[in-house]
Design a protein around this motif. Structure first.
Motif, PDB file in Angstrom:
ATOM      1  N   MET A   1     -19.948  37.741  23.420  1.00 36.38           N
ATOM      2  CA  MET A   1     -19.278  37.810  24.704  1.00 36.38           C
ATOM      3  C   MET A   1     -18.269  38.954  24.696  1.00 36.38           C
ATOM      4  SD  MET A   1     -18.793  34.437  26.746  1.00 36.38           S
ATOM      5  CE  MET A   1     -17.984  33.123  26.000  1.00 36.38           C
ATOM      6  N   PRO A   2     -18.741  40.164  24.954  1.00 36.03           N
ATOM      7  CA  PRO A   2     -17.817  41.299  24.959  1.00 36.03           C
ATOM      8  C   PRO A   2     -16.776  41.202  26.070  1.00 36.03           C
ATOM      9  CG  PRO A   2     -20.099  42.031  24.857  1.00 36.03           C
ATOM     10  CD  PRO A   2     -20.120  40.561  25.113  1.00 36.03           C
ATOM     11  N   LEU A   3     -15.585  41.655  25.753  1.00 30.41           N
ATOM     12  CA  LEU A   3     -14.516  41.782  26.741  1.00 30.41           C
ATOM     13  C   LEU A   3     -14.496  43.235  27.182  1.00 30.41           C
ATOM     14  CD1 LEU A   3     -11.663  39.740  25.027  1.00 30.41           C
ATOM     15  CD2 LEU A   3     -13.265  38.963  26.776  1.00 30.41           C
ATOM     16  N   ILE A   4     -14.642  43.465  28.482  1.00 24.92           N
ATOM     17  CA  ILE A   4     -14.679  44.806  29.043  1.00 24.92           C
ATOM     18  C   ILE A   4     -13.438  44.991  29.901  1.00 24.92           C
ATOM     19  CG2 ILE A   4     -15.964  46.389  30.519  1.00 24.92           C
ATOM     20  CD1 ILE A   4     -18.472  44.674  29.726  1.00 24.92           C
ATOM     21  N   GLY A   5     -12.606  45.941  29.533  1.00 24.27           N
ATOM     22  CA  GLY A   5     -11.357  46.170  30.245  1.00 24.27           C
ATOM     23  C   GLY A   5     -11.491  47.174  31.365  1.00 24.27           C
ATOM     24  N   VAL A  53     -21.735  45.366  33.394  1.00 22.63           N
ATOM     25  CA  VAL A  53     -21.409  44.018  32.924  1.00 22.63           C
ATOM     26  C   VAL A  53     -22.664  43.151  32.910  1.00 22.63           C
ATOM     27  CG1 VAL A  53     -20.136  41.919  33.522  1.00 22.63           C
ATOM     28  CG2 VAL A  53     -19.012  44.120  33.668  1.00 22.63           C
ATOM     29  N   GLY A  54     -22.862  42.448  31.790  1.00 20.89           N
ATOM     30  CA  GLY A  54     -24.046  41.614  31.656  1.00 20.89           C
ATOM     31  C   GLY A  54     -23.706  40.146  31.450  1.00 20.89           C
ATOM     32  N   ARG A  55     -24.743  39.356  31.304  1.00 25.05           N
ATOM     33  CA  ARG A  55     -24.597  37.912  31.101  1.00 25.05           C
ATOM     34  C   ARG A  55     -23.697  37.642  29.886  1.00 25.05           C
ATOM     35  NH1 ARG A  55     -26.583  33.752  33.182  1.00 25.05           N
ATOM     36  NH2 ARG A  55     -28.170  34.862  34.364  1.00 25.05           N
ATOM     37  N   GLY A  56     -22.679  36.806  30.106  1.00 23.27           N
ATOM     38  CA  GLY A  56     -21.772  36.435  29.034  1.00 23.27           C
ATOM     39  C   GLY A  56     -20.601  37.379  28.829  1.00 23.27           C
ATOM     40  N   ASP A  57     -20.627  38.567  29.445  1.00 22.97           N
ATOM     41  CA  ASP A  57     -19.510  39.502  29.344  1.00 22.97           C
ATOM     42  C   ASP A  57     -18.344  39.006  30.197  1.00 22.97           C
ATOM     43  OD1 ASP A  57     -21.104  41.135  27.804  1.00 22.97           O
ATOM     44  OD2 ASP A  57     -21.490  42.594  29.396  1.00 22.97           O
ATOM     45  N   LEU A  81     -19.811  39.350  39.752  1.00 25.28           N
ATOM     46  CA  LEU A  81     -19.801  39.027  38.325  1.00 25.28           C
ATOM     47  C   LEU A  81     -20.557  37.731  38.060  1.00 25.28           C
ATOM     48  CD1 LEU A  81     -16.099  39.935  37.476  1.00 25.28           C
ATOM     49  CD2 LEU A  81     -18.148  41.152  36.696  1.00 25.28           C
ATOM     50  N   GLU A  82     -20.276  36.714  38.868  1.00 24.21           N
ATOM     51  CA  GLU A  82     -20.955  35.427  38.700  1.00 24.21           C
ATOM     52  C   GLU A  82     -22.462  35.564  38.863  1.00 24.21           C
ATOM     53  OE1 GLU A  82     -19.035  32.796  41.484  1.00 24.21           O
ATOM     54  OE2 GLU A  82     -17.471  32.264  40.043  1.00 24.21           O
TER      55      GLU A  82
END
Length: 90
Positions: A1-5, A53-57, A81-82
């Motif tokens: 689950m990457p965090l993208i800032g 942004v992908g699933r779980g990000d 996002l959802e």
């Protein structure tokens, strides 16, 4: 689950450094910076981030107003996002 800032400043004389430092401290390995008015919904960097942004990000911002200046825009972004299976954190 990457965090993208995502860090945004409004004018050229502002620096995104405090935001990027906070985002790094929060665990974001990837941070995207943009210089644009918050009232402008057509922000190219934000558009690329939302496509990336992908699933779980999780898209992370320091403050909600760095992402959206109105409730309708915030809801639009969160719904996008959802739909991609991603999350939002401020």
């Amino acid at each position: 689950m990457p965090l993208i800032g995502y860090a945004r400043v409004s004018t050229e004389d502002q620096t995104p450094l405090p935001q990027t430092q906070t985002l790094r401290s929060a665990g974001c390995a990837e941070i995207h910076e943009e210089q644009a008015s918050g009232g402008n919904r057509a922000r190219p960097v934000l558009a690329r981030v939302l496509e990336r942004v992908g699933r779980g990000d999780t898209l992370v911002v320091v403050r909600i107003d760095r992402l959206a200046r109105s409730l309708s825009h915030l809801l639009e972004v969160v719904e996008r996002l959802e739909a991609r299976g991603a999350f939002f954190r401020s």
